[in-house]
Scaffold this motif. Structure first.
Motif, PDB file in Angstrom:
ATOM      1  N   VAL A  64     -16.429  -5.703  -4.510  1.00  0.00           N
ATOM      2  CA  VAL A  64     -16.105  -5.237  -5.873  1.00  0.00           C
ATOM      3  C   VAL A  64     -14.684  -5.664  -6.266  1.00  0.00           C
ATOM      4  O   VAL A  64     -14.462  -6.156  -7.372  1.00  0.00           O
ATOM      5  CB  VAL A  64     -16.225  -3.696  -5.964  1.00  0.00           C
ATOM      6  N   VAL A  65     -13.753  -5.498  -5.340  1.00  0.00           N
ATOM      7  CA  VAL A  65     -12.350  -5.820  -5.649  1.00  0.00           C
ATOM      8  C   VAL A  65     -12.202  -7.302  -5.962  1.00  0.00           C
ATOM      9  O   VAL A  65     -11.557  -7.680  -6.953  1.00  0.00           O
ATOM     10  CB  VAL A  65     -11.432  -5.406  -4.466  1.00  0.00           C
ATOM     11  N   LYS A  66     -12.844  -8.115  -5.098  1.00  0.00           N
ATOM     12  CA  LYS A  66     -12.757  -9.580  -5.310  1.00  0.00           C
ATOM     13  C   LYS A  66     -13.395  -9.973  -6.633  1.00  0.00           C
ATOM     14  O   LYS A  66     -12.868 -10.772  -7.389  1.00  0.00           O
ATOM     15  CB  LYS A  66     -13.442 -10.323  -4.154  1.00  0.00           C
ATOM     16  N   TRP A  67     -14.549  -9.344  -6.881  1.00  0.00           N
ATOM     17  CA  TRP A  67     -15.277  -9.662  -8.110  1.00  0.00           C
ATOM     18  C   TRP A  67     -14.425  -9.254  -9.331  1.00  0.00           C
ATOM     19  O   TRP A  67     -14.286 -10.004 -10.292  1.00  0.00           O
ATOM     20  CB  TRP A  67     -16.600  -8.890  -8.144  1.00  0.00           C
ATOM     21  N   PHE A  68     -13.809  -8.087  -9.226  1.00  0.00           N
ATOM     22  CA  PHE A  68     -12.974  -7.584 -10.321  1.00  0.00           C
ATOM     23  C   PHE A  68     -11.794  -8.532 -10.558  1.00  0.00           C
ATOM     24  O   PHE A  68     -11.488  -8.903 -11.684  1.00  0.00           O
ATOM     25  CB  PHE A  68     -12.470  -6.177  -9.970  1.00  0.00           C
ATOM     26  N   ALA A  69     -11.163  -8.953  -9.447  1.00  0.00           N
ATOM     27  CA  ALA A  69      -9.998  -9.828  -9.553  1.00  0.00           C
ATOM     28  C   ALA A  69     -10.391 -11.203 -10.096  1.00  0.00           C
ATOM     29  O   ALA A  69      -9.605 -11.846 -10.805  1.00  0.00           O
ATOM     30  CB  ALA A  69      -9.339  -9.964  -8.197  1.00  0.00           C
ATOM     31  N   ALA A  70     -11.622 -11.622  -9.765  1.00  0.00           N
ATOM     32  CA  ALA A  70     -12.045 -12.952 -10.189  1.00  0.00           C
ATOM     33  C   ALA A  70     -12.628 -12.981 -11.599  1.00  0.00           C
ATOM     34  O   ALA A  70     -12.837 -14.050 -12.167  1.00  0.00           O
ATOM     35  CB  ALA A  70     -13.088 -13.479  -9.206  1.00  0.00           C
ATOM     36  N   THR A  71     -12.901 -11.803 -12.148  1.00  0.00           N
ATOM     37  CA  THR A  71     -13.517 -11.765 -13.477  1.00  0.00           C
ATOM     38  C   THR A  71     -12.474 -12.074 -14.564  1.00  0.00           C
ATOM     39  O   THR A  71     -11.481 -11.363 -14.673  1.00  0.00           O
ATOM     40  CB  THR A  71     -14.115 -10.368 -13.764  1.00  0.00           C
ATOM     41  N   PRO A  72     -12.689 -13.142 -15.341  1.00  0.00           N
ATOM     42  CA  PRO A  72     -11.725 -13.429 -16.407  1.00  0.00           C
ATOM     43  C   PRO A  72     -11.729 -12.297 -17.445  1.00  0.00           C
ATOM     44  O   PRO A  72     -12.800 -11.786 -17.785  1.00  0.00           O
ATOM     45  CB  PRO A  72     -12.254 -14.720 -17.018  1.00  0.00           C
ATOM     46  N   MET A  73     -10.554 -11.915 -17.909  1.00  0.00           N
ATOM     47  CA  MET A  73     -10.433 -10.782 -18.842  1.00  0.00           C
ATOM     48  C   MET A  73     -11.208 -11.003 -20.137  1.00  0.00           C
ATOM     49  O   MET A  73     -11.689 -10.070 -20.749  1.00  0.00           O
ATOM     50  CB  MET A  73      -8.955 -10.552 -19.186  1.00  0.00           C
ATOM     51  N   PHE A  74     -11.283 -12.266 -20.551  1.00  0.00           N
ATOM     52  CA  PHE A  74     -11.894 -12.529 -21.849  1.00  0.00           C
ATOM     53  C   PHE A  74     -13.393 -12.830 -21.759  1.00  0.00           C
ATOM     54  O   PHE A  74     -14.016 -13.207 -22.722  1.00  0.00           O
ATOM     55  CB  PHE A  74     -11.142 -13.672 -22.540  1.00  0.00           C
ATOM     56  N   SER A  75     -13.942 -12.617 -20.587  1.00  0.00           N
ATOM     57  CA  SER A  75     -15.396 -12.781 -20.444  1.00  0.00           C
ATOM     58  C   SER A  75     -16.059 -11.459 -20.815  1.00  0.00           C
ATOM     59  O   SER A  75     -15.386 -10.413 -20.818  1.00  0.00           O
ATOM     60  CB  SER A  75     -15.735 -13.131 -18.996  1.00  0.00           C
ATOM     61  N   PRO A  76     -17.359 -11.463 -21.118  1.00  0.00           N
ATOM     62  CA  PRO A  76     -18.031 -10.196 -21.451  1.00  0.00           C
ATOM     63  C   PRO A  76     -17.821  -9.128 -20.396  1.00  0.00           C
ATOM     64  O   PRO A  76     -17.495  -7.988 -20.710  1.00  0.00           O
ATOM     65  CB  PRO A  76     -19.502 -10.609 -21.562  1.00  0.00           C
ATOM     66  N   ALA A  77     -17.950  -9.497 -19.126  1.00  0.00           N
ATOM     67  CA  ALA A  77     -17.774  -8.499 -18.058  1.00  0.00           C
ATOM     68  C   ALA A  77     -16.339  -7.983 -18.031  1.00  0.00           C
ATOM     69  O   ALA A  77     -16.091  -6.784 -17.892  1.00  0.00           O
ATOM     70  CB  ALA A  77     -18.136  -9.119 -16.719  1.00  0.00           C
ATOM     71  N   GLY A  78     -15.365  -8.892 -18.204  1.00  0.00           N
ATOM     72  CA  GLY A  78     -13.953  -8.499 -18.204  1.00  0.00           C
ATOM     73  C   GLY A  78     -13.639  -7.539 -19.338  1.00  0.00           C
ATOM     74  O   GLY A  78     -12.910  -6.557 -19.158  1.00  0.00           O
ATOM     75  N   LEU A  79     -14.207  -7.831 -20.490  1.00  0.00           N
ATOM     76  CA  LEU A  79     -13.960  -6.968 -21.662  1.00  0.00           C
ATOM     77  C   LEU A  79     -14.541  -5.571 -21.439  1.00  0.00           C
ATOM     78  O   LEU A  79     -13.919  -4.566 -21.789  1.00  0.00           O
ATOM     79  CB  LEU A  79     -14.565  -7.598 -22.923  1.00  0.00           C
ATOM     80  N   ILE A  80     -15.737  -5.541 -20.869  1.00  0.00           N
ATOM     81  CA  ILE A  80     -16.372  -4.242 -20.609  1.00  0.00           C
ATOM     82  C   ILE A  80     -15.543  -3.443 -19.605  1.00  0.00           C
ATOM     83  O   ILE A  80     -15.337  -2.238 -19.760  1.00  0.00           O
ATOM     84  CB  ILE A  80     -17.826  -4.429 -20.068  1.00  0.00           C
ATOM     85  N   ILE A  81     -15.037  -4.146 -18.593  1.00  0.00           N
ATOM     86  CA  ILE A  81     -14.202  -3.461 -17.593  1.00  0.00           C
ATOM     87  C   ILE A  81     -12.967  -2.858 -18.275  1.00  0.00           C
ATOM     88  O   ILE A  81     -12.612  -1.707 -18.044  1.00  0.00           O
ATOM     89  CB  ILE A  81     -13.784  -4.440 -16.462  1.00  0.00           C
ATOM     90  N   CYS A  82     -12.333  -3.662 -19.122  1.00  0.00           N
ATOM     91  CA  CYS A  82     -11.139  -3.168 -19.847  1.00  0.00           C
ATOM     92  C   CYS A  82     -11.487  -1.933 -20.674  1.00  0.00           C
ATOM     93  O   CYS A  82     -10.750  -0.935 -20.678  1.00  0.00           O
ATOM     94  CB  CYS A  82     -10.615  -4.241 -20.790  1.00  0.00           C
ATOM     95  N   ALA A  83     -12.611  -2.022 -21.405  1.00  0.00           N
ATOM     96  CA  ALA A  83     -13.031  -0.913 -22.282  1.00  0.00           C
ATOM     97  C   ALA A  83     -13.258   0.353 -21.454  1.00  0.00           C
ATOM     98  O   ALA A  83     -12.829   1.444 -21.840  1.00  0.00           O
ATOM     99  CB  ALA A  83     -14.301  -1.289 -23.035  1.00  0.00           C
TER     100      ALA A  83
END
Lengths: 111, 388
Positions: free
Chosen positions: A14-33
Motif C-alpha cells: 500500500v505504501v509503495k503504491w501510494f508513493a508511486a501514484t501520481p497526484m494528478f491521476s484519478p487515484a491520486g485525486l481520490i486519495i487527496c480528497a
C-alpha cells in the motif's frame, strides 16, 4: 516448496503504491480528497466545530482561552473549506478524467 | 502532454460543475411556514428552552457572550421572548409552557436591572460620558423590556406586567419628546434607530392593550424621521445620531433590517420602502447563496461590536446577514430568505444535539434572532387586527 513459491510472489504494498501514484491521476485525486475528508472528520471528532464561534466574536469555552480558541477555530475552518470546496472538486475531476481516458482510450495504469 | 491537458480540462470542468451544484447541498425546504412551527424552528427553540431550564448551561452560554458584549445577553432574552409570543400564537397547545419561560426571562431581566442597574446590560462606554436627557435612561433597555412586557401581555394579560409597561411607556414617550428628533438615548448622547423603533413598536402594542392613544406622537415620529433621519444618498434611515439629531453613523445593516420590521407594525408602507432600499444597497446573492453587507457603498463606517465579523472580498456582514433574516421574513421575501438560509447552512456550522439545534459560528443571540425570523408574523398580524 509451495511456501517458498508463495513468498517469492510480489505482494501488493500500500505504501509503495501510494508513493508511486501520481497526484494528478484519478487515484491520486481520490486519495487527496479522502485525506482532506479524513482530516476534517478527525477535527469534528475532537469537537473543534464549536470554536467556529470566533466568527461572531464569541469564545464558546471560556476555559480554553481566546488565543487557543481562535487557533482551533481557524484550523477547523481551513479543514472545513477543504472538505466542502476542494474534496468534491477533486472527486469530480477524477471522474471526468476517467471518462475522458476511456473515451480517448488512454490506459489509466500507465498514468 | 495529452494527459496533462486532460487533467487540467477535467479540473476546470469540475470546478464549474461544483460551483453550480454546491448550493443545492445547503438549501432548505422548511422555511417560513405560514401556520404551525417548522421542524427547524422547533429544534432551535428546544435549545433555548433547555438553556432556561438548565441553569448550568445558561451560565456557560451567558459567560461566553458577556465576555464579548453584555448587550448580547440582554438581546438574546428579548428576541427569545418575542419569538415565544409568536410561537404561542402558532401552537396554542404549548402556550402555557411558552408563557412560563417568557415570565422567567422577564422576571430575571427585571431583577438584574434592579439589582445591578441598567448598566448590567450596557457596554462599558455607557459610563464614560454624561447623558443629555434627564433623568438618564437607556431606551435600548426600556424599549426592549417594554416590548417583552407588551407581547407577553398581548398573549395573556398579567396585571403587574401591565403596570410596569405603563410606567416604561410613559417614561419613554416623555424622554423622546425632549429631543428635537423625538428620539431617546441608548447610550450617552447616542440615539439608535434600532432601539427607538423597538420602543415605538412597544408603544403601539401598549396602546392596543390599554386603550391609550399615542397615534399623534407616532405620526410625528415618522414625519421627523423622514425629514431628519434619512441618509440622502440611499434614502435609508441612518443608524445613530445625537440627541439633537446630528448624524453619527449612516445606514447600517445590523440596524436597518430590524428597524424595518419594528416599524412595519406602525407604518407598513414606509417600512416596506426601507426594506426594499436595504435590499438594494445591502442585500447580496450569488449562485443560490444570500448575505448582507454592513454598509452601503456610499457610506463606509467603522465596524463596531454589533457588526460582527465582516468577511472581506464578498463583504459579508455577519450581524447584518443575521438580521436580514428578520427583514426578509417580515416582508415575505421567500427567495432572499431561502438564500440566506443556504448561506447559514454552509457557514453557520449547525450542531444537532438530541433534537435541538444551534449554530456554532453564532451565539445565543444569533440563534434567537434566527428563531424569531422563522416564527414572526402572527403577532404583528393580530395586533394590527386588534387595532382596527
Amino acid at each position: 516448496m509451495k511456501d517458498i513459491e508463495e513468498s517469492l510472489k510480489p505482494k501488493f504494498n500500500v505504501v509503495k503504491w501510494f508513493a508511486a501514484t501520481p497526484m494528478f491521476s484519478p487515484a491520486g485525486l481520490i486519495i487527496c480528497a479522502l485525506f482532506i475528508a479524513g482530516f476534517y472528520g478527525l477535527l469534528n471528532l475532537f469537537g473543534l466545530r464549536v470554536y467556529t464561534g470566533i466568527l461572531s466574536g464569541t469564545f464558546p469555552v471560556p476555559a480554553t482561552g481566546k488565543q487557543l480558541s481562535a487557533f482551533y477555530g481557524f484550523f477547523y475552518l481551513i479543514s472545513y473549506f477543504g472538505f466542502v470546496f476542494i474534496s468534491p472538486v477533486l472527486i469530480i475531476t477524477a471522474t471526468i478524467q476517467t471518462i475522458l481516458y476511456s473515451i480517448l482510450k488512454i490506459s489509466i495504469k500507465k498514468i | 502532454m495529452k494527459r496533462k491537458l486532460i487533467g487540467w480540462v477535467s479540473f476546470f470542468l469540475a470546478t464549474i460543475i461544483w460551483s453550480l451544484l454546491f448550493h443545492l447541498f445547503f438549501s432548505s425546504s422548511d422555511i417560513l411556514q405560514k401556520e404551525g412551527i417548522s421542524s427547524h424552528a422547533n429544534a432551535l427553540a428546544k435549545r433555548h428552552l433547555k438553556l432556561w431550564v438548565v441553569p448550568k448551561l445558561r451560565k456557560l452560554e451567558l459567560e461566553s457572550m458577556r465576555s464579548t458584549n453584555a448587550e448580547w445577553d440582554f438581546m438574546g432574552r428579548s428576541f427569545l421572548v418575542w419569538a415565544l409570543a409568536n410561537m404561542a400564537l402558532r401552537d396554542s397547545s404549548q402556550k402555557k409552557e411558552y408563557l412560563y419561560v417568557m415570565d422567567q426571562i422577564i422576571d430575571e431581566t427585571l431583577k438584574l436591572e434592579k439589582e445591578n442597574t441598567p448598566y448590567h446590560f450596557l457596554m462599558d462606554y455607557a459610563r464614560f460620558k454624561p447623558w443629555v436627557i434627564n433623568p438618564s435612561r437607556s431606551i435600548f433597555i426600556d424599549g426592549e423590556i417594554s416590548l417583552m412586557l407588551a407581547v407577553r401581555c398581548f398573549i395573556k394579560k398579567r396585571s403587574d406586567y401591565l403596570v410596569e409597561l405603563d410606567n416604561r411607556v410613559e417614561i419613554m414617550v416623555q424622554q423622546m419628546k425632549k429631543s428635537p428628533v423625538l428620539s431617546s438615548e441608548s447610550y450617552p448622547d447616542e440615539c439608535w434607530t434600532f432601539c427607538n423603533s423597538i420602543a415605538l413598536a412597544s408603544i403601539k402594542i401598549h396602546d392596543v392593550l390599554s386603550g391609550d392613544d399615542h397615534s399623534v406622537f407616532l405620526k410625528q415620529w415618522f414625519s421627523v424621521a423622514r425629514e431628519k433621519l434619512i441618509d440622502q444618498k440611499t434614502g435609508l434611515l441612518i443608524s445613530s445620531y445625537t440627541q439633537k439629531g446630528v448624524h453619527l453613523d449612516g445606514p447600517e445593516g445590523s440596524s436597518i433590517w430590524l428597524v424595518s420590521h419594528a416599524l412595519s407594525l406602525i407604518d407598513p408602507v414606509f417600512a416596506k420602502e426601507q426594506y426594499e432600499l436595504a435590499k438594494k444597497y445591502l442585500g447580496k446573492s450569488f449562485v443560490g447563496f444570500g448575505w448582507a453587507s454592513e454598509w452601503p457603498p456610499s457610506w463606509q463606517g467603522p465596524l463596531d461590536v454589533d457588526s460582527g465579523v465582516v468577511i472581506p472580498v464578498l463583504d459579508i456582514g455577519t450581524g447584518s446577514s443575521g438580521l436580514a433574516f428578520i427583514g426578509a421574513a417580515t416582508f415575505e421575501d421567500f427567495d432572499y430568505y431561502k438564500k440566506l438560509r443556504a448561506t447559514l447552512s454552509f457557514g453557520g456550522f449547525p450542531v444537532d444535539v438530541d433534537d435541538s439545534r444551534y449554530y456554532a459560528a453564532g451565539n445565543q443571540v444569533g440563534d434567537a434572532v434566527l428563531l424569531y425570523s422563522e416564527v414572526l408574523g402572527p403577532l404583528w398580524k393580530k395586533i394590527r387586527e386588534n387595532n382596527q
